[in-house]
Design a protein around this motif. Structure first.
Motif, PDB file in Angstrom:
ATOM      1  N   HIS A 192       0.810  -1.302  -0.142  1.00 34.86           N
ATOM      2  CA  HIS A 192      -0.147  -0.179   0.099  1.00 34.86           C
ATOM      3  C   HIS A 192       0.926   1.319  -0.100  1.00 34.86           C
ATOM      4  CE1 HIS A 192      -3.189   2.771   1.346  1.00 34.86           C
ATOM      5  NE2 HIS A 192      -2.393   3.178   2.305  1.00 34.86           N
ATOM      6  N   ALA A 193       1.730   1.105   0.634  1.00 31.62           N
ATOM      7  CA  ALA A 193       2.838   2.345   0.835  1.00 31.62           C
ATOM      8  C   ALA A 193       3.836   2.506  -0.046  1.00 31.62           C
ATOM      9  CB  ALA A 193       3.577   2.352   2.290  1.00 31.62           C
ATOM     10  N   GLY A 194       4.159   1.247  -0.806  1.00 31.65           N
ATOM     11  CA  GLY A 194       4.889   1.430  -1.969  1.00 31.65           C
ATOM     12  C   GLY A 194       6.335   1.146  -1.556  1.00 31.65           C
ATOM     13  N   VAL A 195       6.569   0.417  -0.511  1.00 35.48           N
ATOM     14  CA  VAL A 195       8.024   0.174   0.204  1.00 35.48           C
ATOM     15  C   VAL A 195       8.125  -1.287   0.407  1.00 35.48           C
ATOM     16  CG1 VAL A 195       8.126   2.444   1.346  1.00 35.48           C
ATOM     17  CG2 VAL A 195       7.067   0.474   2.466  1.00 35.48           C
ATOM     18  N   SER A 196       9.102  -1.420   0.805  1.00 32.45           N
ATOM     19  CA  SER A 196       9.595  -3.107   1.065  1.00 32.45           C
ATOM     20  C   SER A 196       9.026  -3.269   2.641  1.00 32.45           C
ATOM     21  CB  SER A 196      10.917  -3.279   1.211  1.00 32.45           C
ATOM     22  OG  SER A 196      11.562  -2.723   2.164  1.00 32.45           O
ATOM     23  N   PRO A 197       8.564  -4.750   2.951  1.00 35.64           N
ATOM     24  CA  PRO A 197       8.143  -4.954   4.457  1.00 35.64           C
ATOM     25  C   PRO A 197       9.459  -4.519   5.442  1.00 35.64           C
ATOM     26  CG  PRO A 197       7.828  -6.595   2.942  1.00 35.64           C
ATOM     27  CD  PRO A 197       8.300  -5.631   1.845  1.00 35.64           C
ATOM     28  N   GLU A 198      10.961  -4.749   4.875  1.00 38.18           N
ATOM     29  CA  GLU A 198      11.769  -4.227   5.588  1.00 38.18           C
ATOM     30  C   GLU A 198      12.057  -2.689   5.992  1.00 38.18           C
ATOM     31  OE1 GLU A 198      12.648  -7.793   3.555  1.00 38.18           O
ATOM     32  OE2 GLU A 198      12.137  -5.947   2.850  1.00 38.18           O
ATOM     33  N   THR A 199      11.653  -2.099   5.102  1.00 34.98           N
ATOM     34  CA  THR A 199      11.297  -0.595   5.553  1.00 34.98           C
ATOM     35  C   THR A 199      10.256  -0.194   6.294  1.00 34.98           C
ATOM     36  OG1 THR A 199      12.012   0.064   3.315  1.00 34.98           O
ATOM     37  CG2 THR A 199      10.855   1.923   4.319  1.00 34.98           C
ATOM     38  N   VAL A 200       9.359  -0.908   6.419  1.00 35.47           N
ATOM     39  CA  VAL A 200       8.422  -0.864   7.480  1.00 35.47           C
ATOM     40  C   VAL A 200       8.778  -1.231   8.869  1.00 35.47           C
ATOM     41  CG1 VAL A 200       5.852  -1.402   8.254  1.00 35.47           C
ATOM     42  CG2 VAL A 200       6.495  -1.353   5.907  1.00 35.47           C
ATOM     43  N   GLU A 201       9.819  -2.262   8.937  1.00 33.79           N
ATOM     44  CA  GLU A 201       9.949  -2.685   9.981  1.00 33.79           C
ATOM     45  C   GLU A 201      11.212  -1.654  10.811  1.00 33.79           C
ATOM     46  OE1 GLU A 201      11.274  -6.749   8.771  1.00 33.79           O
ATOM     47  OE2 GLU A 201       9.692  -7.588   9.597  1.00 33.79           O
ATOM     48  N   ARG A 202      11.986  -1.121   9.750  1.00 32.04           N
ATOM     49  CA  ARG A 202      12.696  -0.142   9.997  1.00 32.04           C
ATOM     50  C   ARG A 202      11.905   0.936  10.570  1.00 32.04           C
ATOM     51  NH1 ARG A 202      15.359  -1.399   5.143  1.00 32.04           N
ATOM     52  NH2 ARG A 202      15.042   0.658   4.480  1.00 32.04           N
ATOM     53  N   ALA A 203      11.200   1.435  10.047  1.00 32.97           N
ATOM     54  CA  ALA A 203      10.215   2.722  10.481  1.00 32.97           C
ATOM     55  C   ALA A 203       9.821   2.211  12.073  1.00 32.97           C
ATOM     56  CB  ALA A 203       9.217   2.862   9.657  1.00 32.97           C
ATOM     57  N   HIS A 204       9.392   1.071  12.191  1.00 35.99           N
ATOM     58  CA  HIS A 204       9.150   0.745  13.543  1.00 35.99           C
ATOM     59  C   HIS A 204      10.132   0.930  14.685  1.00 35.99           C
ATOM     60  CE1 HIS A 204       8.568  -2.699  16.597  1.00 35.99           C
ATOM     61  NE2 HIS A 204       7.546  -1.849  16.924  1.00 35.99           N
ATOM     62  N   LEU A 205      11.049   0.167  14.055  1.00 36.23           N
ATOM     63  CA  LEU A 205      12.456   0.365  14.903  1.00 36.23           C
ATOM     64  C   LEU A 205      12.769   1.734  15.470  1.00 36.23           C
ATOM     65  CD1 LEU A 205      14.586  -2.742  13.659  1.00 36.23           C
ATOM     66  CD2 LEU A 205      13.203  -2.429  15.686  1.00 36.23           C
ATOM     67  N   ALA A 206      12.718   2.564  14.178  1.00 31.66           N
ATOM     68  CA  ALA A 206      13.063   4.117  14.435  1.00 31.66           C
ATOM     69  C   ALA A 206      12.117   4.855  15.393  1.00 31.66           C
ATOM     70  CB  ALA A 206      13.065   4.761  13.053  1.00 31.66           C
ATOM     71  N   LEU A 207      11.118   4.518  15.394  1.00 29.38           N
ATOM     72  CA  LEU A 207      10.006   5.129  16.096  1.00 29.38           C
ATOM     73  C   LEU A 207       9.867   4.875  17.677  1.00 29.38           C
ATOM     74  CD1 LEU A 207       6.984   5.693  13.770  1.00 29.38           C
ATOM     75  CD2 LEU A 207       8.424   7.312  14.496  1.00 29.38           C
ATOM     76  N   SER A 208      10.396   3.288  17.614  1.00 30.95           N
ATOM     77  CA  SER A 208      10.200   2.958  19.185  1.00 30.95           C
ATOM     78  C   SER A 208      11.577   3.067  19.879  1.00 30.95           C
ATOM     79  CB  SER A 208      10.237   1.228  19.039  1.00 30.95           C
ATOM     80  OG  SER A 208      11.109   0.551  18.355  1.00 30.95           O
ATOM     81  N   GLY A 209      12.632   3.421  19.123  1.00 39.31           N
ATOM     82  CA  GLY A 209      14.116   3.905  19.790  1.00 39.31           C
ATOM     83  C   GLY A 209      14.468   2.601  19.852  1.00 39.31           C
ATOM     84  N   GLN A 210      14.272   1.525  19.008  1.00 43.41           N
ATOM     85  CA  GLN A 210      15.160   0.335  19.436  1.00 43.41           C
ATOM     86  C   GLN A 210      16.303   0.232  18.438  1.00 43.41           C
ATOM     87  OE1 GLN A 210      12.832  -3.055  19.185  1.00 43.41           O
ATOM     88  NE2 GLN A 210      10.739  -2.147  19.649  1.00 43.41           N
ATOM     89  N   TRP A 211      16.439   1.138  17.381  1.00 47.14           N
ATOM     90  CA  TRP A 211      17.468   0.935  16.564  1.00 47.14           C
ATOM     91  C   TRP A 211      18.046   2.350  16.328  1.00 47.14           C
ATOM     92  CZ3 TRP A 211      17.398  -2.043  11.240  1.00 47.14           C
ATOM     93  CH2 TRP A 211      18.629  -1.896  10.647  1.00 47.14           C
ATOM     94  N   GLU A 212      19.077   2.799  17.106  1.00 46.18           N
ATOM     95  CA  GLU A 212      19.698   3.819  16.620  1.00 46.18           C
ATOM     96  C   GLU A 212      21.185   3.789  16.571  1.00 46.18           C
ATOM     97  OE1 GLU A 212      18.960   7.041  19.824  1.00 46.18           O
ATOM     98  OE2 GLU A 212      16.654   6.675  19.582  1.00 46.18           O
ATOM     99  N   ARG A 213      21.943   4.394  15.623  1.00 45.37           N
ATOM    100  CA  ARG A 213      23.117   4.186  15.522  1.00 45.37           C
ATOM    101  C   ARG A 213      23.662   5.391  14.921  1.00 45.37           C
ATOM    102  NH1 ARG A 213      24.220   3.156   9.941  1.00 45.37           N
ATOM    103  NH2 ARG A 213      22.392   2.887   8.787  1.00 45.37           N
ATOM    104  N   GLU A 214      25.068   5.588  15.157  1.00 47.48           N
ATOM    105  CA  GLU A 214      25.761   6.776  14.423  1.00 47.48           C
ATOM    106  C   GLU A 214      26.140   6.435  13.081  1.00 47.48           C
ATOM    107  OE1 GLU A 214      26.519   9.899  15.898  1.00 47.48           O
ATOM    108  OE2 GLU A 214      25.325   9.329  17.794  1.00 47.48           O
TER     109      GLU A 214
END
Length: 98
Positions: free
Chosen positions: A74-96
């Motif tokens: 629906h969003a025109g992205v990969s499922p992995e992008t949705v998962e990365r967005a989830h991690l980004a919003l939840s603060g679970q995946w932050e890196r320099e």
């Protein structure tokens, strides 16, 4: 400069809003999500301004592979992008990033 999973917070929030729009297209699907989220339909607009709620939208989506794939399409992205967005919003995946 900190980056979250290679996706900006704004992009992650926009993707979560798109996912919420996808859920809203199906009253049963939306009803189930709202029940799990503990909010009523009249509260969606205000809740959508809360990053924690948006993270919850993507958490819900990521928890069901079929739904994850449908939202990604629906969003025109990969499922992995949705998962990365989830991690980004939840603060679970932050890196320099250099």
């Amino acid at each position: 400069m900190p980056k979250n999973a290679g996706i900006s917070r704004e992009s992650a929030e926009n993707l979560a809003i798109s996912a919420l729009g996808f859920l809203a297209q199906d009253p049963e699907r939306l009803g189930r999500f709202l029940e799990l989220a503990g909010i009523g339909p009249d509260m969606i607009r205000a809740a959508a301004a809360d990053p924690a709620f948006l993270s919850g939208v993507l958490d819900h989506v990521a928890g069901d592979e079929g739904l994850l794939r449908a939202v990604a399409e629906h969003a025109g992205v990969s499922p992995e992008t949705v998962e990365r967005a989830h991690l980004a919003l939840s603060g679970q995946w932050e890196r320099e990033v250099p």
